[in-house]
Write a protein that holds these residues in place. Structure first.
Motif, PDB file in Angstrom:
ATOM      1  N   GLN A 233       1.321  -2.399  -1.151  1.00 59.77           N
ATOM      2  CA  GLN A 233       1.346  -0.967  -0.868  1.00 59.77           C
ATOM      3  C   GLN A 233       0.515  -0.631   0.369  1.00 59.77           C
ATOM      4  O   GLN A 233       0.883   0.251   1.161  1.00 59.77           O
ATOM      5  CB  GLN A 233       0.841  -0.181  -2.080  1.00 59.77           C
ATOM      6  CG  GLN A 233       1.815  -0.137  -3.247  1.00 59.77           C
ATOM      7  CD  GLN A 233       3.135   0.533  -2.874  1.00 59.77           C
ATOM      8  OE1 GLN A 233       3.154   1.582  -2.233  1.00 59.77           O
ATOM      9  NE2 GLN A 233       4.234  -0.088  -3.262  1.00 59.77           N
TER      10      GLN A 233
ATOM     11  N   TYR B 226      -2.128   3.563   5.313  1.00 58.77           N
ATOM     12  CA  TYR B 226      -1.752   4.543   6.341  1.00 58.77           C
ATOM     13  C   TYR B 226      -3.009   5.075   7.047  1.00 58.77           C
ATOM     14  O   TYR B 226      -3.054   5.139   8.281  1.00 58.77           O
ATOM     15  CB  TYR B 226      -0.982   5.698   5.700  1.00 58.77           C
ATOM     16  CG  TYR B 226      -0.231   6.557   6.699  1.00 58.77           C
ATOM     17  CD1 TYR B 226       1.139   6.410   6.879  1.00 58.77           C
ATOM     18  CD2 TYR B 226      -0.899   7.518   7.461  1.00 58.77           C
ATOM     19  CE1 TYR B 226       1.833   7.189   7.797  1.00 58.77           C
ATOM     20  CE2 TYR B 226      -0.225   8.306   8.377  1.00 58.77           C
ATOM     21  CZ  TYR B 226       1.143   8.134   8.539  1.00 58.77           C
ATOM     22  OH  TYR B 226       1.821   8.909   9.460  1.00 58.77           O
TER      23      TYR B 226
ATOM     24  N   ARG C 117       2.603  -0.038   7.815  1.00 57.42           N
ATOM     25  CA  ARG C 117       3.896  -0.106   8.503  1.00 57.42           C
ATOM     26  C   ARG C 117       4.473   1.286   8.744  1.00 57.42           C
ATOM     27  O   ARG C 117       4.980   1.572   9.831  1.00 57.42           O
ATOM     28  CB  ARG C 117       4.876  -0.950   7.681  1.00 57.42           C
ATOM     29  CG  ARG C 117       6.218  -1.188   8.367  1.00 57.42           C
ATOM     30  CD  ARG C 117       7.118  -2.051   7.514  1.00 57.42           C
ATOM     31  NE  ARG C 117       7.497  -1.383   6.261  1.00 57.42           N
ATOM     32  CZ  ARG C 117       8.262  -1.945   5.324  1.00 57.42           C
ATOM     33  NH1 ARG C 117       8.700  -3.188   5.483  1.00 57.42           N
ATOM     34  NH2 ARG C 117       8.560  -1.276   4.229  1.00 57.42           N
ATOM     35  N   GLN C 118       4.351   2.164   7.740  1.00 58.40           N
ATOM     36  CA  GLN C 118       4.884   3.512   7.903  1.00 58.40           C
ATOM     37  C   GLN C 118       4.137   4.276   8.992  1.00 58.40           C
ATOM     38  O   GLN C 118       4.737   5.044   9.754  1.00 58.40           O
ATOM     39  CB  GLN C 118       4.807   4.265   6.573  1.00 58.40           C
ATOM     40  CG  GLN C 118       5.548   5.596   6.583  1.00 58.40           C
ATOM     41  CD  GLN C 118       7.037   5.408   6.825  1.00 58.40           C
ATOM     42  OE1 GLN C 118       7.692   4.625   6.144  1.00 58.40           O
ATOM     43  NE2 GLN C 118       7.567   6.128   7.816  1.00 58.40           N
ATOM     44  N   CYS C 119       2.832   4.065   9.068  1.00 57.72           N
ATOM     45  CA  CYS C 119       2.038   4.727  10.104  1.00 57.72           C
ATOM     46  C   CYS C 119       2.474   4.266  11.493  1.00 57.72           C
ATOM     47  O   CYS C 119       2.626   5.085  12.412  1.00 57.72           O
ATOM     48  CB  CYS C 119       0.557   4.439   9.890  1.00 57.72           C
ATOM     49  SG  CYS C 119      -0.544   5.348  11.003  1.00 57.72           S
TER      50      CYS C 119
ATOM     51  N   HIS D  49       7.459   4.012  16.567  1.00 50.44           N
ATOM     52  CA  HIS D  49       8.865   3.632  16.351  1.00 50.44           C
ATOM     53  C   HIS D  49       9.155   2.176  16.742  1.00 50.44           C
ATOM     54  O   HIS D  49      10.124   1.904  17.455  1.00 50.44           O
ATOM     55  CB  HIS D  49       9.799   4.566  17.142  1.00 50.44           C
ATOM     56  CG  HIS D  49       9.473   6.021  16.984  1.00 50.44           C
ATOM     57  ND1 HIS D  49       9.690   6.691  15.803  1.00 50.44           N
ATOM     58  CD2 HIS D  49       8.921   6.912  17.850  1.00 50.44           C
ATOM     59  CE1 HIS D  49       9.287   7.955  15.939  1.00 50.44           C
ATOM     60  NE2 HIS D  49       8.819   8.108  17.160  1.00 50.44           N
TER      61      HIS D  49
ATOM     62  N   ILE E  34       5.433   3.096  12.299  1.00 50.08           N
ATOM     63  CA  ILE E  34       6.780   3.635  12.527  1.00 50.08           C
ATOM     64  C   ILE E  34       6.698   5.101  12.942  1.00 50.08           C
ATOM     65  O   ILE E  34       7.375   5.544  13.874  1.00 50.08           O
ATOM     66  CB  ILE E  34       7.650   3.468  11.265  1.00 50.08           C
ATOM     67  CG1 ILE E  34       7.969   1.987  11.034  1.00 50.08           C
ATOM     68  CG2 ILE E  34       8.933   4.285  11.371  1.00 50.08           C
ATOM     69  CD1 ILE E  34       8.624   1.693   9.697  1.00 50.08           C
ATOM     70  N   ASN E  35       5.837   5.853  12.262  1.00 46.94           N
ATOM     71  CA  ASN E  35       5.726   7.280  12.550  1.00 46.94           C
ATOM     72  C   ASN E  35       5.183   7.551  13.958  1.00 46.94           C
ATOM     73  O   ASN E  35       5.558   8.538  14.597  1.00 46.94           O
ATOM     74  CB  ASN E  35       4.826   7.968  11.528  1.00 46.94           C
ATOM     75  CG  ASN E  35       5.484   8.107  10.168  1.00 46.94           C
ATOM     76  OD1 ASN E  35       6.644   7.755   9.974  1.00 46.94           O
ATOM     77  ND2 ASN E  35       4.732   8.610   9.207  1.00 46.94           N
TER      78      ASN E  35
ATOM     79  N   PHE F 144      -1.012   2.965  -0.726  1.00 50.90           N
ATOM     80  CA  PHE F 144      -0.139   3.292   0.400  1.00 50.90           C
ATOM     81  C   PHE F 144      -0.884   4.202   1.375  1.00 50.90           C
ATOM     82  O   PHE F 144      -0.898   3.965   2.587  1.00 50.90           O
ATOM     83  CB  PHE F 144       1.136   3.968  -0.102  1.00 50.90           C
ATOM     84  CG  PHE F 144       2.127   4.307   0.978  1.00 50.90           C
ATOM     85  CD1 PHE F 144       3.164   3.439   1.290  1.00 50.90           C
ATOM     86  CD2 PHE F 144       2.021   5.487   1.697  1.00 50.90           C
ATOM     87  CE1 PHE F 144       4.073   3.737   2.293  1.00 50.90           C
ATOM     88  CE2 PHE F 144       2.924   5.804   2.701  1.00 50.90           C
ATOM     89  CZ  PHE F 144       3.949   4.923   3.003  1.00 50.90           C
TER      90      PHE F 144
ATOM     91  N   TYR G 283       2.677  -1.486   3.280  1.00 50.80           N
ATOM     92  CA  TYR G 283       3.714  -0.471   3.479  1.00 50.80           C
ATOM     93  C   TYR G 283       3.142   0.778   4.153  1.00 50.80           C
ATOM     94  O   TYR G 283       3.798   1.416   4.980  1.00 50.80           O
ATOM     95  CB  TYR G 283       4.355  -0.088   2.143  1.00 50.80           C
ATOM     96  CG  TYR G 283       5.221  -1.170   1.531  1.00 50.80           C
ATOM     97  CD1 TYR G 283       5.808  -2.161   2.317  1.00 50.80           C
ATOM     98  CD2 TYR G 283       5.458  -1.209   0.156  1.00 50.80           C
ATOM     99  CE1 TYR G 283       6.599  -3.151   1.758  1.00 50.80           C
ATOM    100  CE2 TYR G 283       6.251  -2.190  -0.423  1.00 50.80           C
ATOM    101  CZ  TYR G 283       6.814  -3.162   0.389  1.00 50.80           C
ATOM    102  OH  TYR G 283       7.600  -4.141  -0.168  1.00 50.80           O
ATOM    103  N   GLY G 284       1.912   1.151   3.768  1.00 48.78           N
ATOM    104  CA  GLY G 284       1.275   2.311   4.382  1.00 48.78           C
ATOM    105  C   GLY G 284       1.007   2.080   5.860  1.00 48.78           C
ATOM    106  O   GLY G 284       1.260   2.962   6.698  1.00 48.78           O
TER     107      GLY G 284
ATOM    108  N   LYS H 197      11.253  -3.989  13.844  1.00 43.28           N
ATOM    109  CA  LYS H 197      10.587  -4.805  12.836  1.00 43.28           C
ATOM    110  C   LYS H 197       9.882  -6.007  13.449  1.00 43.28           C
ATOM    111  O   LYS H 197       8.747  -6.334  13.099  1.00 43.28           O
ATOM    112  CB  LYS H 197      11.606  -5.257  11.787  1.00 43.28           C
ATOM    113  CG  LYS H 197      10.984  -5.990  10.621  1.00 43.28           C
ATOM    114  CD  LYS H 197      12.028  -6.349   9.575  1.00 43.28           C
ATOM    115  CE  LYS H 197      11.397  -7.102   8.407  1.00 43.28           C
ATOM    116  NZ  LYS H 197      12.405  -7.466   7.389  1.00 43.28           N
TER     117      LYS H 197
END
Length: 334
Positions: free
Chosen positions: A193, A165, A199-201, A207, A203-204, A161, A196-197, A210
């Protein structure tokens, strides 16, 4: 029938009887490599002594490394880990027996079923049922690079993850905003994973909704295995607007994506930046050379042998060791 003596073993190996005695009695004064040769030959030749159990000594110094069949020719990663495991095992006084297994037709290796080993290191994917079978022979089992979250056993894994990121964050620092992802996330929990990392980056930092994230996952792993860059080239053509950069799930994916992009007339990194994962040997020799992430495979081996040594000789409880990857920047993201 004459009995095998230490002299017979010494003559066979062209060494002194004293060296044979030191090896058979597990005393200092001979190298670990020679000790193993003496013990193996003693067992093979049927050497017998009431005060000595060569088979028992050999067992206590033997670790079975099980590698998934699919990884058999993976000289850049899994076989590199295997070579490092052998080096580290020698330092700790162990020998390594390597065995290959199939997920579809799993058979307990003979060295395990005949209880000739002190512990097992597993490189690759494995199922809960297979772990249960192996536990019938030893509790000293260590899984490397794959985990089963609901099984309380020993693991050494990469923080995938975090890797995803960090990859995305590195591209953002390079000025990229529209960043895509390439990799078949259904083929590996590690790949998922990393996605997901990434994608989270995104989003952070941005924003996005999807549907605004660009990721290519379907059929990618098969295309990579077949070196079918044209499949990826055609998939890339379906995008109305190409991303400024791609996070790729590993170096193999990255290499074939670069080839597909070049086929479509893009230049890396001038038009699109690319980052991989694993730091495989070829990544530094590509044109352009590939930026990537790595968990040093020598460190993986050191941690693995140290942990299984503790399991064999100490009263331990199951532990998960998670190693963080770091970025190696090269031309593909500059």
């Amino acid at each position: 029938m004459s009995k095998t003596t230490m002299k017979d073993i010494a003559e066979k190996l062209n060494i002194s009887i004293n060296a044979v005695s030191l090896a058979l009695n597990d005393k200092e004064g001979v190298s670990q490599e020679l000790r193993m040769q003496v013990l193996e030959l003693a067992v093979t030749m049927g050497y017998s002594q009431k005060k000595l159990n060569a088979k028992s000594i050999l067992k206590n110094k033997t670790i079975c490394v099980m590698i998934e069949n699919k990884k058999k020719n993976d000289k850049y990663y899994y076989l590199d880990i295997l070579q490092n495991l052998k080096k580290e095992a020698n330092i700790f006084g162990y020998r390594i027996l390597e065995e290959y297994y199939s997920l579809d037709h799993f058979i307990i290796p003979q060295c395990i079923s005949e209880q000739h080993i002190a512990g097992i290191i597993i490189l690759g994917k494995i199922s809960q049922e297979m772990i249960y079978q192996l536990k019938l022979y030893t509790q000293h089992i260590l899984c490397v690079n794959h985990s089963i979250p609901y099984m309380n056993i020993n693991y050494i894994i990469t923080n995938d993850f975090l890797g995803g990121y960090l990859s995305c964050a590195h591209l953002i620092k390079q000025g990229c905003r529209n960043i895509g992802f390439i990799g078949d996330i259904e083929k590996s929990s590690n790949f998922k994973q990393r996605f997901y990392g990434y994608r989270q980056c995104m989003i952070n930092h941005f924003h996005p909704k999807k549907y605004e994230l660009i990721y290519l996952t379907k059929g990618i792993e098969q295309a990579v295995l077949n070196n079918d860059y044209q499949y990826i080239q055609k998939m890339l053509l379906t995008y109305r607007k190409m991303p400024e950069a791609f996070v790729c799930v590993n170096d193999r994916n990255a290499a074939i994506v670069i080839k597909a992009l070049q086929y479509n007339g893009y230049k890396v990194p001038q038009n699109i930046k690319i980052i991989g994962f694993d730091n495989m040997e070829f990544s530094s020799h590509m044109t352009p050379s590939l930026s990537t992430l790595e968990v040093n495979r020598q460190i993986i081996a050191k941690k693995s042998i140290k942990r299984i040594h503790e399991m064999i000789h100490e009263n331990t409880i199951p532990e998960t060791i998670m190693l963080s990857p770091y970025i190696i920047e090269r031309q593909s993201t500059q």
